[in-house]
Design a protein around this motif. Structure first.
Motif, PDB file in Angstrom:
ATOM      1  N   LEU A   1      -4.294   1.128  -7.545  1.00 37.60           N
ATOM      2  CA  LEU A   1      -3.279   1.632  -7.306  1.00 37.60           C
ATOM      3  C   LEU A   1      -2.206   2.440  -7.894  1.00 37.60           C
ATOM      4  O   LEU A   1      -2.029   1.577  -8.182  1.00 37.60           O
ATOM      5  CB  LEU A   1      -1.827   0.603  -6.089  1.00 37.60           C
ATOM      6  CG  LEU A   1      -2.656   0.051  -4.987  1.00 37.60           C
ATOM      7  CD1 LEU A   1      -3.982  -0.182  -4.141  1.00 37.60           C
ATOM      8  CD2 LEU A   1      -1.735  -0.781  -3.800  1.00 37.60           C
TER       9      LEU A   1
ATOM     10  N   ALA B   1       0.154   2.957  -3.825  1.00 34.92           N
ATOM     11  CA  ALA B   1      -1.225   3.527  -3.422  1.00 34.92           C
ATOM     12  C   ALA B   1      -0.823   5.410  -3.751  1.00 34.92           C
ATOM     13  O   ALA B   1       0.634   5.365  -3.554  1.00 34.92           O
ATOM     14  CB  ALA B   1      -2.079   3.581  -1.902  1.00 34.92           C
TER      15      ALA B   1
ATOM     16  N   GLN C   1      -4.917   8.020  -2.751  1.00 34.79           N
ATOM     17  CA  GLN C   1      -4.744   7.100  -1.860  1.00 34.79           C
ATOM     18  C   GLN C   1      -4.570   6.387  -0.573  1.00 34.79           C
ATOM     19  O   GLN C   1      -5.755   6.284   0.131  1.00 34.79           O
ATOM     20  CB  GLN C   1      -4.572   5.687  -2.551  1.00 34.79           C
ATOM     21  CG  GLN C   1      -5.544   5.895  -3.739  1.00 34.79           C
ATOM     22  CD  GLN C   1      -5.401   4.889  -5.183  1.00 34.79           C
ATOM     23  OE1 GLN C   1      -3.584   4.471  -5.287  1.00 34.79           O
ATOM     24  NE2 GLN C   1      -6.115   4.038  -5.955  1.00 34.79           N
TER      25      GLN C   1
ATOM     26  N   LEU D   1       0.673  -1.445   0.397  1.00 35.49           N
ATOM     27  CA  LEU D   1       0.065  -0.038  -0.187  1.00 35.49           C
ATOM     28  C   LEU D   1       0.738   1.631   0.503  1.00 35.49           C
ATOM     29  O   LEU D   1       0.934   2.123  -0.311  1.00 35.49           O
ATOM     30  CB  LEU D   1      -0.552  -0.182   1.276  1.00 35.49           C
ATOM     31  CG  LEU D   1      -2.301   0.699   1.552  1.00 35.49           C
ATOM     32  CD1 LEU D   1      -2.958   0.790  -0.067  1.00 35.49           C
ATOM     33  CD2 LEU D   1      -2.691   0.562   2.661  1.00 35.49           C
TER      34      LEU D   1
ATOM     35  N   TRP E   1      -6.932  -2.336  -4.350  1.00 33.78           N
ATOM     36  CA  TRP E   1      -7.710  -2.684  -3.445  1.00 33.78           C
ATOM     37  C   TRP E   1      -8.796  -2.913  -3.385  1.00 33.78           C
ATOM     38  O   TRP E   1      -9.623  -2.278  -3.893  1.00 33.78           O
ATOM     39  CB  TRP E   1      -7.350  -1.152  -2.742  1.00 33.78           C
ATOM     40  CG  TRP E   1      -8.353  -1.167  -1.323  1.00 33.78           C
ATOM     41  CD1 TRP E   1      -9.701  -0.398  -1.304  1.00 33.78           C
ATOM     42  CD2 TRP E   1      -7.564  -0.641  -0.239  1.00 33.78           C
ATOM     43  NE1 TRP E   1      -9.767  -0.351   0.167  1.00 33.78           N
ATOM     44  CE2 TRP E   1      -8.827  -0.530   0.942  1.00 33.78           C
ATOM     45  CE3 TRP E   1      -6.658  -0.726   0.671  1.00 33.78           C
ATOM     46  CZ2 TRP E   1      -8.907  -0.006   2.340  1.00 33.78           C
ATOM     47  CZ3 TRP E   1      -7.060  -0.671   1.371  1.00 33.78           C
ATOM     48  CH2 TRP E   1      -7.312  -0.352   2.766  1.00 33.78           C
TER      49      TRP E   1
ATOM     50  N   ILE F   1      -5.087  -6.881  -1.126  1.00 35.51           N
ATOM     51  CA  ILE F   1      -4.537  -6.605  -2.827  1.00 35.51           C
ATOM     52  C   ILE F   1      -4.281  -7.130  -3.074  1.00 35.51           C
ATOM     53  O   ILE F   1      -3.810  -8.416  -3.332  1.00 35.51           O
ATOM     54  CB  ILE F   1      -3.008  -6.067  -2.553  1.00 35.51           C
ATOM     55  CG1 ILE F   1      -3.573  -4.410  -1.852  1.00 35.51           C
ATOM     56  CG2 ILE F   1      -2.380  -5.144  -3.296  1.00 35.51           C
ATOM     57  CD1 ILE F   1      -2.000  -3.385  -1.393  1.00 35.51           C
TER      58      ILE F   1
END
Lengths: 656, 656
Positions: free
Chosen positions: B262, B124, B128, B120, B215, B197
């Motif tokens: 992402l 991201a 995000q 992440l 996501w 994910i």
């Protein structure tokens, strides 16, 4: 037509089968020692297919310990009903039947057959036999053999359990003086047997006469409750074999009649007089036979593992070496072949060695005692070498299956856990190899060398290996080269021992790593020789594939131990390179035959127990099917989530 | 005073501790990288000792799958309560805390921390991150990372899961077209996570843009039920890690908003236009860090195993080499020392290498990108070599414990099962070694060699090793000899590759076994160099014992691979013999220190989980204690006996 090609199979595996260069059925016949034995196998298989009561209700990896025990005892009870398949005159068929029923878990009463009956047979007097044997065969007496103690294994004289003779009552008092003297490990001792042959140090007239066997009832015939002054229990879970207990037993001055000592060889008279056995030497014949069975069994575990890894590698595609041409079968990678193929070759070589040992041990029974020391050493060494290398091979097969090898769906974790115990039981491998070394010290100095050790007395005929091309490397040259290396290893270890300072036990200890390594060469040489000789008498049409496998086995052994072959320039780096080329060549030759070779082992799916190794190659649907057995999948939201996590998450969410 | 000597200990183990030639606490400090880290460890240990809620209710080998899951989720929930110990700024302490809570079972949410959050963080976009990171850290979103599919591992481009952009609704449609495309293996995906994910091949405007991360919420936040069109489940039991599910996931045209891709690197615009990432290369830094952690972790598993085997061998007595003198400790046998001591040395060597890699990867983060290919190759190779050799070592330790090694009471079966997965996850070892080989092909031809590959460009300075006595064999000479052998192995493999016929992928494949073996030498050379260099800066009082261990590690490596050192006469048979003497010497020197060396690893009993490896050496009472956990011992007569066998035996007895 190839019997393994069937409708609905994964085309990737059918493609392999259509490429085979030999007749699979003929290979199977050779591998299993003839059509007669094969037919008997197939009969057992059909029987199992028809009798669901003798099979697992669901795959064992999904069972808890309680369920495993329920499952194995249920099958055992089922067997009692179907005992038409148990025929003590056809050991081959009976063993296969037992193996197919219990597969990779304990056969709870295996020690009854493997140890209790044979020891009774060889140690009980004729009168004792007349009384006990009918009971032991009736199914009402379930026995085991209890020798090992928590703190004592191979060194029998130090067993702590005592049998002290009391002439007043004409009884033996069995006693466990300390925790470390508890009988520990015997199969089913703790829970399922009602009798045991107990090995205890015999005391009479104030003197210890060493370890002796006794016939002892340990549980009540009616209630099956442990008898008073006998504490029995399970020692806890093990790597495998959890379908039964391995037990412990503690005696608290437990009395048995004098007549319960097994008295074929030695006796205690009513007044307590100890009568020595006429011959102090025990017969090794039985031990050799058990080990020859073990070698074959363990080789078969490797055959299972390579079957799984090879079939899976023929349907698994991964990686695209030429972009746009699609992913290739992982069996096409040289590194993958190198993981699996040498172990296919080993599975066959070890089986051949085991079969040969079995033949020899049968001849032994007929009285060729002069060879006994050779054969005993051989059986010890083969057991040690084969059990260890099979473990390594199974692990390589697991790795060859990638991530899925870690799942019980592959069947490999069970295979590995089940078979790795063999490195320790029936003699610790290191201890056994040192026995071989001890035997070799005698063989080296003995004026008359037996056939199997004749090479030790040969003068090395050459200073250099005759190998020029791996294609022309003859059986004779191969054996010569192995004889050279083995002789050198043995003589060097002996020389080292000779000049080592200190007391003999000390010197022996300080040379023991090298001695055991030398012993291992003696065993390797034996296998190489037996394999080449067996293949030279194989049917002509099978010779090409068998020879390629043998060469792979041999060249791999040489390259992996190239230092030994290169010492004093016996082989050059170029010769080793030539052997390497031989390995790559053999692997390419084996590649199109690989699936058919493992097919030819003819391992039934009941035994294989593997989603990855399925005959039909339909691995992916099989993996999905497999998940249906998981207890976790019975509910969408697992109990533990609601129990522990839901309240916490709710509270946390309320704060957001 | 030695902190490991305590009242009530087995005198056999106390005797060992009193013989130590070094200060155990000082060794511990060195091994754990300083007093500060050690204090932080001890704090965690005290915390665990005080909080029974974070420990197992009974030993895990006695638990069924359901109980294992209940146990691990209960501890996980407990951790949420005691999160004062979780400090993302003190990775060392936090990791140790998690490890001590979950020991040798899965930490059910480990992928949340190890993959979900880091991915992440790196993939991201800032917007995000602002939305999702607070959720991901809140404890209400439990995530995992789902990349691997049933039929697809390392070759990402062939993932079957698709994310097809629908510009009409501005959504992605996630879909699993076949069974082999099911997401398979991700930890906790099937049952305990509510988010993941998902890596899927992105299709937009009729074109496949390759794999991208999304996501995805997969379970309802309130009810935790699987969302519609998402099929979730457990893939079934594995060799280990059964305290949680490894899951599968199948999408049936499941829709997620466009914003759920992402988008830090690539984007899909509302109209479906794909925007490429500015740099196509991914950062390897994170991967290097994870692998450096793995190397240390896995080395620690070996440290656990040798601790168990060494302590047990110091209290187990077996065999009486001098009759009448009593049984000796099995640690006194050279063969037993040879089984264990080289792995004590390896445990330390691998730890040193792992620590060094970790240091280097921290520097990488600070931006030394020029070294990235070297370090990446190193991390791949170290992971592959260490994980495999640790498995072999753990198995040797199991064998060193004799029969008891097969019991779960030894703790070794769990250790082995837990750690052997590491050969496959985070990159299959064979694939990784070939990556190292690929890197070496570049290093060989590159005009500027980095420090780590400089040896490839050195001319061999000598035709023969300078070794004359193992006592005077200097660090410089050792490194030179390893450089020689490694250079030779690498250059030979490259030469073979150069002259191999066929297309490049074909030629590469046909040379791949030799290439991967050469790569292994590159890694061995690195370890040898790092170990010698680290020890040269160790405290003076520890140098003797550390140098002996290093020499044992190095000489054993040389003797086990003597063929490589003897090629072209670089070393003679006499020189190899000298190294062997070095091994026996080192083992004798280590013998009195052995128990104290493993003590110095300072592995807490909560982590060790071994009756055989207990600090106090009271193994036999411990084994008896252990049996109390067995469900089979709850009743004298087992349920299965009454259920299946009693009726049969009764019937049989009536016929007698």
């Amino acid at each position: 037509m190839n019997r393994y090609v069937q409708q609905g199979d994964n085309p990737d595996i059918t493609e392999e089968r259509l490429k085979a260069t030999f007749d699979v059925d003929r290979f199977t016949e050779f591998y299993h020692g003839g059509l007669k034995r094969l037919k008997s196998r197939r009969k057992v298989e059909r029987y199992l297919e028809e009798h669901a009561e003798l099979r697992d209700i669901r795959p064992t990896p999904f069972m808890s310990r309680d369920e495993l025990i329920d499952n194995s005892i249920r099958k055992l009870a089922g067997m009692a009903k179907f005992n038409e398949m148990i025929d003590l005159n056809d050991i081959e068929k009976t063993t296969y039947f037992l193996q197919m029923v219990h597969v990779r878990d304990s056969m709870p009463f295996s020690l009854h057959y493997l140890m209790f009956l044979p020891v009774l047979n060889s140690q009980a007097s004729p009168e004792q036999l007349a009384t006990w044997m009918p009971l032991a065969l009736s199914g009402t007496v379930i026995g085991t053999y209890a020798q090992t103690e928590m703190g004592h294994g191979t060194n029998l004289s130090k067993l702590e359990t005592t049998a002290t003779y009391d002439p007043n009552t004409q009884e033996f008092i069995l006693h466990t003086p300390t925790i470390s003297g508890a009988k520990w490990w015997p199969g089913s001792l703790g829970k399922f047997c009602n009798h045991a042959i107990i090995v205890a140090n015999l005391w009479t007239q104030g003197k210890c006469e060493g370890p002796h066997p006794f016939w002892v009832q340990i549980r009540d015939s009616e209630t099956h409750e442990a008898l008073k002054n006998v504490r029995l229990g399970d020692i806890g879970p093990k790597l495998s074999l959890n379908g039964s207990d391995n037990g412990y037993l503690i005696f608290d001055n437990f009395r048995i009649p004098r007549e319960n000592m097994l008295m074929r060889h030695s006796k205690v008279l009513p007044d307590g007089t100890y009568v020595k056995p006429p011959h102090s030497k025990l017969a090794y014949g039985g031990m050799v036979f058990v080990r020859s069975m073990m070698v074959r069994d363990i080789a078969n575990h490797l055959a299972n593992a390579v079957t799984i890894a090879t079939r899976y590698s023929a349907v698994r595609r991964q990686g695209e070496p030429v972009p746009g041409k699609g992913e290739v079968k992982i069996l096409d990678y040289q590194t993958q072949q190198y993981r699996i193929f040498p172990y296919i070759a080993k599975a066959i070589a070890f089986r051949i060695a085991g079969e040969e040992l079995q033949e020899v041990s049968k001849q032994l029974k007929k009285g060729e005692a002069s060879q006994l020391p050779d054969i005993h050493a051989l059986s010890s060494g083969l057991k040690a070498l084969v059990t260890f290398e099979v473990q390594q091979g199974i692990e390589q097969c697991r790795l060859a299956c990638g991530g899925h090898g870690y799942s019980h769906a592959s069947g490999i974790p069970e295979l590995s856990a089940f078979s790795c115990g063999s490195c320790t039981y029936e003699g610790d491998n290191l201890v056994l190899m040192l026995q071989v070394a001890k035997y070799l010290t005698k063989a080296v100095t003995s004026p008359v060398a037996s056939g199997i050790c004749a090479y030790l007395h040969k003068k090395s005929s050459a200073l250099q290996s005759a190998l020029s091309s791996h294609k022309t490397y003859s059986d004779l040259q191969i054996v010569q080269d192995f004889e050279h290396v083995t002789r050198r290893a043995v003589l060097q270890a002996m020389d080292k021992l000779k000049i080592a300072s200190g007391t003999m036990p000390d010197a022996w200890n300080r040379c023991s790593v090298e001695l055991s390594k030398a012993a291992r060469w003696h065993i390797r040489l034996y296998i190489v020789r037996i394999v080449l000789s067996k293949i030279s008498t194989a049917p002509e049409d099978l010779k090409p594939v068998l020879r390629t496998l043998a060469k792979l086995y041999i060249f791999d052994l040489q390259v992996s131990n190239k230092g030994h072959f290169m010492e004093e320039g016996y082989m050059s780096a170029q010769q080793i390179d030539e052997l390497k080329e031989g390995i790559w060549d053999a692997m390419s030759t084996i590649r199109p035959d690989a699936v058919s070779i493992v097919d030819a082992f003819a391992i039934h799916e009941i035994e294989l127990k593997s989603v990855l190794g399925r005959r039909d190659g339909n691995v992916y649907p099989g993996l999905m099917e497999w998940t249906k057995h998981s207890q976790l999948n019975e509910k969408d939201v697992p109990v533990a989530f609601d129990k522990y996590l839901a309240p916490i998450i709710k509270k946390l969410r309320s704060r957001l």
